[in-house]
Design a protein around this motif. Structure first.
Motif, short mmCIF file in Angstrom:
data_model
loop_
_atom_site.label_atom_id
_atom_site.label_comp_id
_atom_site.label_asym_id
_atom_site.label_seq_id
_atom_site.Cartn_x
_atom_site.Cartn_y
_atom_site.Cartn_z
N SER A 124 7.89 20.88 32.39
CA SER A 124 8.22 18.71 31.67
C SER A 124 8.09 18.57 29.74
O SER A 124 7.10 19.44 29.34
CB SER A 124 7.63 17.66 32.09
N LEU A 125 8.80 17.79 29.14
CA LEU A 125 8.95 18.09 27.70
C LEU A 125 8.08 16.41 27.40
O LEU A 125 7.75 16.70 26.55
CB LEU A 125 10.45 17.58 27.11
N GLU A 126 7.98 15.90 28.40
CA GLU A 126 7.23 14.58 28.03
C GLU A 126 6.13 14.55 29.38
O GLU A 126 6.23 13.70 30.68
CB GLU A 126 7.32 13.16 28.28
N PRO A 127 4.83 15.98 29.44
CA PRO A 127 4.36 15.53 30.18
C PRO A 127 3.14 14.53 30.71
O PRO A 127 2.83 14.53 30.22
CB PRO A 127 3.07 16.85 30.68
N ILE A 128 2.52 14.62 32.06
CA ILE A 128 1.24 13.58 32.21
C ILE A 128 0.84 14.26 32.07
O ILE A 128 0.63 15.29 32.12
CB ILE A 128 1.93 13.04 33.88
N GLN A 129 -0.39 13.58 31.76
CA GLN A 129 -2.26 14.46 32.27
C GLN A 129 -2.97 14.01 33.42
O GLN A 129 -3.29 13.22 33.47
CB GLN A 129 -3.00 13.58 30.92
N LEU A 130 -1.87 15.94 33.60
CA LEU A 130 -2.86 15.93 35.54
C LEU A 130 -4.27 16.33 35.51
O LEU A 130 -4.29 17.37 34.56
CB LEU A 130 -1.55 17.09 36.07
N SER A 131 -4.77 16.36 36.64
CA SER A 131 -6.28 16.38 36.95
C SER A 131 -6.33 16.22 38.13
O SER A 131 -6.20 15.60 39.18
CB SER A 131 -7.05 16.29 35.89
N ILE A 132 -7.54 17.22 38.28
CA ILE A 132 -8.44 17.48 39.69
C ILE A 132 -9.32 16.79 40.16
O ILE A 132 -10.27 17.22 38.91
CB ILE A 132 -7.67 18.78 40.35
N CYS A 133 -10.03 15.77 41.05
CA CYS A 133 -10.82 15.69 40.94
C CYS A 133 -10.97 16.10 42.16
O CYS A 133 -10.60 16.37 43.25
CB CYS A 133 -11.35 14.44 40.54
N GLY A 134 -12.34 16.03 42.91
CA GLY A 134 -12.78 16.25 44.27
C GLY A 134 -12.49 17.20 44.96
O GLY A 134 -13.21 17.15 45.70
N LEU A 135 -13.13 18.40 43.63
CA LEU A 135 -12.44 19.46 44.33
C LEU A 135 -13.68 20.43 43.98
O LEU A 135 -14.40 20.96 43.80
CB LEU A 135 -11.93 20.18 43.52
N GLU A 159 -15.93 18.70 40.90
CA GLU A 159 -16.17 17.80 41.83
C GLU A 159 -16.39 16.30 41.73
O GLU A 159 -16.48 15.97 42.83
CB GLU A 159 -17.21 18.68 42.20
N THR A 160 -15.62 15.98 40.11
CA THR A 160 -16.64 14.57 40.38
C THR A 160 -15.82 13.82 40.99
O THR A 160 -14.03 13.83 41.13
CB THR A 160 -15.87 13.99 38.68
N GLU A 161 -16.36 12.40 41.39
CA GLU A 161 -15.76 11.55 43.01
C GLU A 161 -13.85 10.54 41.69
O GLU A 161 -14.10 10.85 40.56
CB GLU A 161 -16.58 10.81 43.29
#
Length: 299
Positions: A124-135, A159-161
């Motif tokens: 994407s040229l305009e990406p969203i800030q994507l992250s994963i939590c609770g992993l 691992e953060t909720e």
């Protein structure tokens, strides 16, 4: 041809002929494999390593070197522009704390959808800030961390909720079961996607999770931009990577309808309708106000 094999007297003439045909077939197959192997070996012996650089004049080598440097500069510029767009984009978090609700095959599917999600962000040229939590430690984490190139993904994993990722008053859980409607994306709000693959076994679980932690919630404005009755196959429950793709495309175009039609497979019957303005007169309660992020909340 091979010599005719000897047969025991107990075989009939028909059985002897079948055995002979099988023997010939096996030998022909082996001969074909041997000829292919010899042909490949001859081709390798004839082939010579390319000497393109040696054949170039000094001027041509200089031009090639300048072109290489220009490509590297353009790649670095594109990387800087991507990071700048990423830094000003809305935050989206995938809540992966659902492993106990999924079968092994669904865990594998969830890990694949995470990889597909990163592919969407990367292109994407305009990406969203994507992250994963609770992993947390387990099969899901192991499968995700085993994906090729995962160490270079610009996608934090913790691992953060989900309710501790940002300001709870600025956190919106996206769930198809919510009566509230998302109208836009704000950069000061954290949007949460439920990382659950269960083929809709656990109905309402994401809404229950949001409400249990007193978190705001909203659904995508599918009903406002698509004719949901046009196809019996249509479902409001979308995959993780489809959610990421829709939010990313909306961030690029500011057009919900284009995002839905471009991402949701046509087999599901995505029929566009004349959009109904959301955020004005949309809702099921009389005591409603509009949240700064564009979702209806009870006053």
């Amino acid at each position: 041809l091979p010599s005719k094999p000897s047969f025991t007297p107990s075989l009939s003439k028909s059985q002897q002929k079948k055995a002979l045909r099988r023997a010939l077939k096996v030998q022909n197959h082996e001969d074909m494999k041997r000829r292919k192997k010899e042909a490949k070996q001859q081709a390798r012996e004839v082939a010579e390593p390319p000497t393109f650089t040696e054949e170039l004049t000094p001027e041509q080598q200089e031009i090639r070197q300048l072109a290489k440097q220009e490509r590297l500069q353009l790649r670095e510029l594109a990387s800087q522009q991507w990071l700048a767009a990423y830094g000003r984009a809305p935050r989206v978090v995938i809540d992966m704390d659902y492993e106990g609700k999924m079968y092994d095959g669904e865990v594998s599917s969830a890990s694949q959808q995470i990889m597909f999600s990163w592919s969407v962000i990367k292109r994407s040229l305009e990406p969203i800030q994507l992250s994963i939590c609770g992993l947390k430690e387990g099969k899901l984490r192991s499968k995700i961390m085993a994906k090729p190139g995962v160490e270079s993904w610009h996608m934090p994993m913790t691992e953060t909720e989900f309710y501790n990722v940002g300001d709870p008053s600025k956190t919106v859980y996206l769930t198809a079961d919510s009566p509230n409607t998302l109208t836009t994306l704000e950069t000061d709000t954290v949007y949460v996607i439920g990382g659950l693959v269960d083929h809709n076994r656990h109905k309402g679980i994401t809404l229950q999770r949001a409400m249990a932690h007193k978190c705001q919630h909203a659904r995508l404005p599918l009903a406002e931009y698509l004719d949901l009755k046009a196809s019996p196959k249509f479902t409001k429950v979308l995959t993780i990577d489809h959610m990421v793709s829709i939010l990313t495309l909306y961030n690029e175009t500011n057009d919900w309808q284009q995002a839905f039609v471009s991402v949701i497979p046509p087999r599901k019957g995505t029929v566009p309708v004349e959009p109904v303005p959301v955020g004005v007169g949309v809702g099921t309660h009389t005591d409603e106000t509009v949240h700064p992020a564009g979702v209806w909340v009870e006053a």
